[in-house]
Motif scaffolding. Structure first.
Motif, PDB file in Angstrom:
ATOM      1  N   SER A  76      -2.441  10.671 -17.854  1.00 48.30           N
ATOM      2  CA  SER A  76      -1.484  10.025 -16.951  1.00 48.30           C
ATOM      3  C   SER A  76      -1.551  10.673 -15.583  1.00 48.30           C
ATOM      4  CB  SER A  76      -0.068  10.127 -17.515  1.00 48.30           C
ATOM      5  OG  SER A  76       0.863   9.534 -16.631  1.00 48.30           O
ATOM      6  N   GLY A  77      -1.412   9.851 -14.547  1.00 51.75           N
ATOM      7  CA  GLY A  77      -1.494  10.341 -13.181  1.00 51.75           C
ATOM      8  C   GLY A  77      -0.216  10.996 -12.710  1.00 51.75           C
ATOM      9  N   PHE A  78      -0.207  11.386 -11.456  1.00 47.48           N
ATOM     10  CA  PHE A  78       0.928  12.098 -10.867  1.00 47.48           C
ATOM     11  C   PHE A  78       1.192  11.543  -9.470  1.00 47.48           C
ATOM     12  CE2 PHE A  78      -2.955  14.394  -9.988  1.00 47.48           C
ATOM     13  CZ  PHE A  78      -2.893  14.638  -8.628  1.00 47.48           C
ATOM     14  N   LEU A  79       2.393  11.800  -8.976  1.00 49.06           N
ATOM     15  CA  LEU A  79       2.812  11.323  -7.661  1.00 49.06           C
ATOM     16  C   LEU A  79       2.411  12.311  -6.590  1.00 49.06           C
ATOM     17  CD1 LEU A  79       4.459   9.173  -6.052  1.00 49.06           C
ATOM     18  CD2 LEU A  79       6.462  10.628  -6.406  1.00 49.06           C
ATOM     19  N   CYS A  80       1.807  11.823  -5.535  1.00 46.00           N
ATOM     20  CA  CYS A  80       1.476  12.648  -4.374  1.00 46.00           C
ATOM     21  C   CYS A  80       1.531  11.755  -3.141  1.00 46.00           C
ATOM     22  CB  CYS A  80       0.106  13.310  -4.522  1.00 46.00           C
ATOM     23  SG  CYS A  80      -1.256  12.143  -4.661  1.00 46.00           S
ATOM     24  N   SER A  81       1.103  12.275  -2.009  1.00 48.54           N
ATOM     25  CA  SER A  81       1.183  11.500  -0.773  1.00 48.54           C
ATOM     26  C   SER A  81       0.049  11.887   0.158  1.00 48.54           C
ATOM     27  CB  SER A  81       2.535  11.730  -0.074  1.00 48.54           C
ATOM     28  OG  SER A  81       2.680  13.094   0.279  1.00 48.54           O
ATOM     29  N   MET A  82      -0.220  11.019   1.107  1.00 49.22           N
ATOM     30  CA  MET A  82      -1.224  11.272   2.138  1.00 49.22           C
ATOM     31  C   MET A  82      -0.696  10.742   3.463  1.00 49.22           C
ATOM     32  SD  MET A  82      -3.991   8.238   1.476  1.00 49.22           S
ATOM     33  CE  MET A  82      -4.418   8.210   3.205  1.00 49.22           C
ATOM     34  N   LYS A  83      -1.183  11.314   4.532  1.00 42.76           N
ATOM     35  CA  LYS A  83      -0.716  10.957   5.866  1.00 42.76           C
ATOM     36  C   LYS A  83      -1.802  10.209   6.626  1.00 42.76           C
ATOM     37  CE  LYS A  83       1.872  12.944   9.722  1.00 42.76           C
ATOM     38  NZ  LYS A  83       2.442  14.194  10.272  1.00 42.76           N
ATOM     39  N   ILE A  84      -1.400   9.150   7.286  1.00 44.12           N
ATOM     40  CA  ILE A  84      -2.315   8.338   8.088  1.00 44.12           C
ATOM     41  C   ILE A  84      -2.444   8.977   9.473  1.00 44.12           C
ATOM     42  CG2 ILE A  84      -2.749   6.071   9.079  1.00 44.12           C
ATOM     43  CD1 ILE A  84      -2.966   6.145   6.070  1.00 44.12           C
ATOM     44  N   THR A  85      -3.658   9.345   9.816  1.00 45.43           N
ATOM     45  CA  THR A  85      -3.930   9.937  11.124  1.00 45.43           C
ATOM     46  C   THR A  85      -4.637   8.914  12.006  1.00 45.43           C
ATOM     47  OG1 THR A  85      -6.058  10.818  10.370  1.00 45.43           O
ATOM     48  CG2 THR A  85      -4.109  12.216  10.046  1.00 45.43           C
ATOM     49  N   GLU A  86      -4.965   9.319  13.207  1.00 47.52           N
ATOM     50  CA  GLU A  86      -5.646   8.404  14.130  1.00 47.52           C
ATOM     51  C   GLU A  86      -7.006   7.983  13.599  1.00 47.52           C
ATOM     52  OE1 GLU A  86      -5.844  10.173  17.939  1.00 47.52           O
ATOM     53  OE2 GLU A  86      -3.684  10.062  18.308  1.00 47.52           O
ATOM     54  N   GLU A  87      -7.669   8.864  12.848  1.00 45.82           N
ATOM     55  CA  GLU A  87      -8.982   8.533  12.313  1.00 45.82           C
ATOM     56  C   GLU A  87      -8.906   7.490  11.203  1.00 45.82           C
ATOM     57  OE1 GLU A  87     -10.652  12.159  11.031  1.00 45.82           O
ATOM     58  OE2 GLU A  87     -10.863  13.003  13.050  1.00 45.82           O
ATOM     59  N   ASP A  88      -7.722   7.269  10.661  1.00 52.05           N
ATOM     60  CA  ASP A  88      -7.579   6.323   9.557  1.00 52.05           C
ATOM     61  C   ASP A  88      -7.040   4.975  10.000  1.00 52.05           C
ATOM     62  OD1 ASP A  88      -8.252   8.412   7.707  1.00 52.05           O
ATOM     63  OD2 ASP A  88      -6.231   9.190   8.002  1.00 52.05           O
ATOM     64  N   LEU A  89      -6.701   4.812  11.278  1.00 51.42           N
ATOM     65  CA  LEU A  89      -6.122   3.554  11.731  1.00 51.42           C
ATOM     66  C   LEU A  89      -7.111   2.405  11.705  1.00 51.42           C
ATOM     67  CD1 LEU A  89      -3.854   4.731  14.700  1.00 51.42           C
ATOM     68  CD2 LEU A  89      -3.189   4.100  12.376  1.00 51.42           C
ATOM     69  N   TRP A  90      -8.422   2.697  11.558  1.00 50.68           N
ATOM     70  CA  TRP A  90      -9.399   1.615  11.469  1.00 50.68           C
ATOM     71  C   TRP A  90      -9.198   0.789  10.194  1.00 50.68           C
ATOM     72  CZ3 TRP A  90     -12.913   1.210   7.476  1.00 50.68           C
ATOM     73  CH2 TRP A  90     -13.041   2.326   6.627  1.00 50.68           C
ATOM     74  N   ILE A  91      -8.559   1.346   9.210  1.00 47.19           N
ATOM     75  CA  ILE A  91      -8.287   0.594   7.977  1.00 47.19           C
ATOM     76  C   ILE A  91      -7.290  -0.523   8.251  1.00 47.19           C
ATOM     77  CG2 ILE A  91      -7.438   0.822   5.607  1.00 47.19           C
ATOM     78  CD1 ILE A  91      -8.398   3.675   5.625  1.00 47.19           C
ATOM     79  N   ARG A  92      -6.316  -0.243   9.088  1.00 49.90           N
ATOM     80  CA  ARG A  92      -5.410  -1.220   9.690  1.00 49.90           C
ATOM     81  C   ARG A  92      -4.348  -1.795   8.762  1.00 49.90           C
ATOM     82  NH1 ARG A  92      -7.861  -5.458  13.678  1.00 49.90           N
ATOM     83  NH2 ARG A  92      -8.722  -6.346  11.758  1.00 49.90           N
ATOM     84  N   THR A  93      -4.678  -2.299   7.581  1.00 46.57           N
ATOM     85  CA  THR A  93      -3.673  -2.960   6.751  1.00 46.57           C
ATOM     86  C   THR A  93      -3.507  -2.234   5.418  1.00 46.57           C
ATOM     87  OG1 THR A  93      -5.253  -4.465   5.736  1.00 46.57           O
ATOM     88  CG2 THR A  93      -4.179  -5.198   7.769  1.00 46.57           C
ATOM     89  N   TYR A  94      -2.382  -2.502   4.800  1.00 53.58           N
ATOM     90  CA  TYR A  94      -2.059  -1.883   3.515  1.00 53.58           C
ATOM     91  C   TYR A  94      -3.016  -2.367   2.426  1.00 53.58           C
ATOM     92  CZ  TYR A  94       0.876  -0.211  -0.350  1.00 53.58           C
ATOM     93  OH  TYR A  94       1.355   0.434  -1.467  1.00 53.58           O
ATOM     94  N   ALA A  95      -3.449  -3.627   2.489  1.00 56.79           N
ATOM     95  CA  ALA A  95      -4.377  -4.151   1.478  1.00 56.79           C
ATOM     96  C   ALA A  95      -5.721  -3.447   1.552  1.00 56.79           C
ATOM     97  CB  ALA A  95      -4.541  -5.652   1.660  1.00 56.79           C
ATOM     98  N   ARG A  96      -6.223  -3.223   2.780  1.00 56.14           N
ATOM     99  CA  ARG A  96      -7.500  -2.524   2.929  1.00 56.14           C
ATOM    100  C   ARG A  96      -7.378  -1.068   2.504  1.00 56.14           C
ATOM    101  NH1 ARG A  96     -11.559  -4.430   6.088  1.00 56.14           N
ATOM    102  NH2 ARG A  96     -11.897  -2.405   7.056  1.00 56.14           N
TER     103      ARG A  96
END
Length: 1112
Positions: A899-919
């Motif tokens: 079973s997995g676990f809860l964690c988090s990640m932060k969106i930086t300027e280098e990740d804005l190219w992904i643009r949408t939540y679906a991508r």
């Protein structure tokens, strides 16, 4: 030595076999005596007494027969009256003599003989040495008056037509009825109802009075008006009802005297009966009476057992319990040992609750009270602890005894138990569902430090909502936040699901991504048919089976959804998915109705060039990463299981310790804690030190023989501190430490934890509050039992407010007892924005929202929560029996292999190219198998200039001074600005220059301009007050020998607001500094056997995404 075998020869075998069959008869020839017990009950009198009195069933039959005889005698009297002719006599003779036919006389004599014989026999059996006590009893005298004259007429036929007042047998029938009801309750072994007995006595007394008056008036008026039975009945009803028409009146004085006597008796007896009935009714209203056995067998009900019932607890339970459509026909029976208070009484009188909620005053430790609540027929029993008790351990002991009592009385009744302290949990392991308050509380506080606003995320998931809160608001963030708050966890079998049936035989991540892309649902876990354990995000290697149970997050469950696919979606695609600003959530194609949600299937085909497309990264951005996103494979292979490369391209080998670790002397190993703080704690794989630290070294502010450090700064910690301010170091802190030391967190991100048992300013400074990442303030147990309930949080709120003013840049996470007190966190009396949110909260509460407090900024940002908000977790488990397990897995309280676990990640300027939540969803699923479940967004408060100057950027802690004080302040401030201008920060200096410029340009101000200038000068005054607080802290740090270099007095974060978007739309745009909640697969679940280590990425909340090799 004497040979025993030669002295006692053995018996022949045939005798031994005979003795085995027939038993040993040798006792008849020895001196033993057989004793018979209870010989006193073998006498003839005792046997009669056993049959007529002691035995419940035979005594009930005797009394029923006696009651029937008395009614028969009254019926025979009425027949005699109807057959009699009162005109045959003259004068007073019709009163003394009546016309009684021979058959009627024979029947009455037979009834009299049987009644007299029974009365004499019962008197003999009840005789206890005082003969006059038996003779002078009213029932005995009435029996003699009604029976003896009939027996005399047998021997003296002349008296056969003598009048005998047989109608007085109605009083004997009343007496027999009361005794019969008592025996009936004893025979069927049911608790006797005092209210039922009193009502029965009142009705029977009233009927006997009326019947006696009717028969008496009719007989006496044989010498007067010669009234019939109906005329006499009419006269008695008119007289006793105080109407008195006067058309029928007694003529002779005996009948008039009888009327006077009967009225006097009625005026004495009936008020006494009514008073007793009213008293019993009031007592029953307090105790609640009984839950009907017939209703318990035909209707469904649950029982709520509490020590003391508060209005908040009651409303939370009722709102959450009845929020589910299939529970609308359930009854709620409340079993509480205390009397119902006025607030609860008023609420239960509301028609919506009065028909479904029944309050019983009683104890769960008494079988009689459990029988009143029909616990053995209940669908469930909820046992809640009193968290406001001074001694929380004693409150747990009471809860344990209640659970034992209910389990003993009704073994098949499902138990839902709330316990306060984790060390008491093993006493109630037999319960079907258990929620330990301190376990959940400390786990959420810990995850708040590494995954911000985890407490808000869990609270929104376990509350029932339609997502309609604040949909009429003018602010976009409130609409987005309110709509996404309606997401909950639901379950469905895969073969029966429209969402997931097509993904049978495919990987879990493939099913999760495509279900979210197509339907907007977030698949988070599964459960196999042959396994009770739930697996959160089992990873890309898990293949979906038709018998799997799927757990997903959505606005509503699939059974309440209708699916429509329109051909015109493509035509209107551009207008539906258009954005109005960077943070605007697109309009969902979900039509909410009464209990049903119609979902328009999104077009998953290729978009035209005219629609909104993903912009490719610039040439500079293409150098470091590929612009495309790999597809999510239906069945994962080894090449697809790569680490997350979203945030960092740097990897770190865990097998070689870093220079920081070597210099600090800290060496970690992964394993299970050697000691368990309490029975029932779940073993968790985490980071451990190789050697146990001596107890003397755990004291931070005092040196020992091993080190001489006396403050946190001297230790030279590389990572920021996490400070826990608590009253005592209880066992629950184990659940705070373990998530922060979990095995999947990189070693370089482990934060030092400081436990602060008291929080004066000196101790705060010594423990490193100036460079702490988070400070967790746990509610004080000693203050939970205040005289006024809502004052239980007063000490905590004021202390946190003091910390906020002294250290404005400090991230403070607070736990409160009452959710209503969240509005006092970071309180500003004249903050226009806070006042607007207060009005919004009131509107949502008037609309019946269960989450009216959700728009308070501290709660939305995850800075404050109340453990009472998790009470709904126990209530929801009645409908969703998996909710407690899923919550424990998310919080890290339980660890299931795979079973997995809860964690988090932060969106930086280098990740804005992904643009949408679906991508982003696709990127995570195709690379590491992570499943995103929500976004934590922080944005600035967009207000007008006047509002920002007055309300947001300035803390208004004091009331506005009067005009004279303002004028004196202005003159003094002008003289002092030139001397201390060098000490002010740049922002304050610019503000002063701007204010002086305004004063020189406009010598005579208009009303609005003058108000702005006054507010600006008040802002400068208040910033100087902040400066005074900063000087106070710095001077204290210098006095303690601490360096004030890390103290930042002007960092004010109050111009931003944060909120959570649970399962947002696939088209939601990502923004800078968004924090994404992830359910990451278990790193230990899919480890190749040939490789000693594998790489995995770990993302934290501050945007540092690192990867480490896990040595196995």
């Amino acid at each position: 030595m004497v040979d025993l075998d030669s002295e006692v020869p053995p018996l022949p075998p045939r005798y031994r076999f005979r003795d085995l069959l027939l038993g040993d008869q040798g006792w008849q020839s020895d001196d033993r005596v057989q004793v018979e017990f209870y010989m006193n009950e073998n006498t003839f009198k005792e046997r009669l007494k056993l049959f007529f009195i002691k035995n419940q069933r035979s005594s009930l039959r005797i009394r029923l027969f006696n009651f029937s005889l008395k009614l028969l005698s009254c019926f025979l009297y009425i027949i005699r009256v109807l057959l009699d002719d009162p005109t045959q006599g003259f004068g007073w003779s019709p009163i003394i003599w009546v016309n009684r036919s021979l058959p009627l006389w024979g029947l009455q004599v037979s009834v009299a003989l049987i009644s007299l014989f029974e009365t004499l026999l019962l008197s003999y059996l009840s005789y206890k040495g005082n003969i006059w006590e038996q003779i002078l009893r009213i029932p005995f005298l009435l029996e003699i008056i009604n029976a003896v004259p009939f027996i005399i007429t047998i021997f003296w036929p002349v008296l056969r037509n003598l009048f005998i007042p047989v109608f007085l047998n109605c009083w004997l029938a009343k007496h027999a009825l009361e005794n019969m009801i008592n025996d009936l309750h004893r025979a069927i072994q049911r608790t006797q109802s005092a209210m039922f007995n009193q009502v029965l006595i009142l009705i029977s007394t009233l009927l006997c009075l009326i019947f006696t008056c009717i028969c008496g008036i009719q007989h006496l008026e044989r010498a007067g008006n010669r009234l019939t039975l109906f005329d006499s009945l009419y006269f008695c009803i008119v007289t006793f009802s105080t109407v008195g028409f006067g058309d029928v009146t007694p003529k002779i004085w005996p009948s008039k005297l009888l009327v006077v006597i009967m009225i006097c008796v009625a005026l004495v007896v009936l008020p006494i009966q009514f008073e007793q009935l009213a008293y019993l009714w009031m007592e029953r209203q307090k105790s609640g009476g009984n839950y009907s056995r017939h209703r318990a067998q035909t209707e469904k009900h649950v029982v709520l057992c509490v020590s003391s019932l508060k209005i908040d607890l009651l409303m939370d339970f009722l709102n959450e319990f009845y929020a589910h459509p299939r529970l609308q026909d359930y009854y709620v029976v409340i079993l509480c040992p205390t009397e119902m208070d006025a607030q609860v009484r008023r609420v239960l009188q509301i028609p919506m609750w009065s028909q479904r909620v029944i309050y019983l005053q009683g104890s769960a430790l008494k079988d009689q009270d459990l029988l009143r609540a029909k616990m053995d027929d209940a669908e469930a029993c909820f046992i809640l602890s009193s968290r406001c008790e001074v001694d929380r351990t004693a409150a747990d002991h009471q809860t344990i005894l209640r659970a034992w009592a209910v389990k003993d009385f009704a073994p098949n009744c499902p138990l839902y138990v709330q316990i306060l302290k984790p060390e008491n949990k093993f006493h109630i392991k037999f319960a079907d569902h258990v929620v330990c308050e301190e376990e959940f509380k400390y786990a959420m506080l810990a995850l708040n430090c590494i995954c911000p606003a985890t407490s808000t995320l869990i609270t929104l998931l376990v509350h029932t909502s339609r997502g309609q809160e604040s949909q009429q608001s003018s602010e976009q963030w409130q609409k987005m936040y309110g709509r996404c708050s309606g997401n909950e966890v639901y379950h469905i079998n895969l073969e029966e699901s429209t969402f997931f049936a097509e993904y049978e035989g495919k990987s879990f991540t493939y099913a999760s991504f495509h279900a979210h892309k197509k339907f907007g649902v977030c698949l988070i876990g599964v459960r196999k048919e042959d396994n009770k354990n739930i697996l959160l995000n089992p990873g890309p290697r898990y293949i979906m089976s038709s018998t799997d149970t799927c757990f997903y997050i959505n606005i509503t469950k699939e059974e309440n959804s209708a699916f429509k696919k329109h051909e015109k979606l493509r035509k209107n695609h551009e207008s539906k998915l258009s954005y109005h600003g960077a943070s605007r959530l697109p309009v969902h194609s979900i039509i909410a109705s009464m209990g049903t949600v119609a979902i328009d299937l999104q077009d998953t085909g290729c978009r035209t060039s005219r629609g909104p497309t993903l912009a490719l990264p610039s040439e500079g951005a293409k150098e470091g990463r590929r612009p495309s996103i790999a597809p999510v494979l239906e069945v994962a292979d080894s090449s697809s299981l790569q680490t997350c490369d979203l945030l960092s391209d740097q990897s770190e080998d865990e097998t070689t310790p870093s220079d920081d670790e070597v210099s600090s002397g800290l060496e970690y190993a992964k394993g299970y804690p050697p000691y368990s703080p309490y029975i029932g704690s779940s073993p968790t794989f985490c980071h451990l030190l190789h050697e146990k630290v001596p107890f003397c070294c755990l004291r931070l502010d005092k040196g020992c023989q091993h080190n001489y450090y006396e403050d946190a700064k001297a230790y030279g910690f590389k990572n920021k501190l996490i400070i826990v301010a608590a009253e005592t170091a209880g066992n629950g802190l184990y659940n705070f430490i373990v998530p922060l030391r979990a095995y999947y967190r990189p070693k370089k991100e482990l934060n030092p934890i400081v436990l602060l048992l008291d929080n004066p300013l000196d101790d705060l400074l010594r423990c490193g509050v100036t460079f702490a990442a988070n400070m967790v303030v746990v509610d004080k147990e000693s203050t939970m039992s205040a005289e006024e309930d809502y004052m239980a949080d007063a000490k905590t709120i004021v202390n946190v407010q003091t910390l906020f003013r002294l250290f404005s840049s400090l991230s403070i996470i607070t736990e409160l007892t009452h959710p209503a007190n969240m509005r006092f966190m970071q309180f500003r009396a004249k903050d226009c924005y806070s006042l607007a949110l207060s009005k919004l909260e009131k509107k949502e509460r008037e609309k019946g929202s269960n989450l009216a407090f959700m728009f308070r900024l501290p709660f939305a940002a995850g800075r404050v929560f109340s453990i009472s908000m998790l009470d709904t977790l126990l209530y929801q488990s009645f409908v969703k029996d998996y909710m407690i397990s899923i919550t424990r897995l998310l919080l890290g309280l339980d660890t299931t292999p795979g079973s997995g676990f809860l964690c988090s990640m932060k969106i930086t300027e280098e990740d804005l190219w992904i643009r949408t939540y679906a991508r982003l969803y696709q990127k995570l699923c195709s690379s590491t198998g992570d499943i995103p479940i929500g976004v934590y967004r922080t944005e600035s408060q967009k207000l007008t200039t006047s509002e920002s100057q007055i309300s947001i950027n300035v803390e208004e802690w004091e009331d506005t001074k009067d005009t004279k004080e303002q004028i004196s302040y202005r003159s003094n401030h002008r003289n002092s600005t030139s001397s201390d201008q060098s000490d002010h920060p740049l922002l304050r200096r610019k503000s002063m220059q701007w204010a002086r410029r305004l004063s020189r340009r406009v010598p005579r101000h208009s009303g609005k301009t003058a108000e702005k200038i006054n507010q600006q000068r008040m802002n400068l005054y208040r910033r100087s007050e902040r400066q005074e607080l900063a000087e106070l802290v710095k001077n204290r740090m210098k006095h303690l020998g601490l360096s004030p270099a890390g103290y930042d007095e002007m960092n004010d974060q109050q111009s931003t607001l944060s909120y959570i978007l649970i399962n947002p739309s696939p088209d939601t745009r990502l923004e800078l500094n968004d924090i994404v909640y992830l359910i990451r697969p278990d790193p230990l679940a899919y480890v190749p056997n040939t490789a000693p280590s594998r790489k995995d990425s770990f993302c934290n909340t501050v945007g540092q995404d690192t990867r480490e090799e896990t040595q196995l």
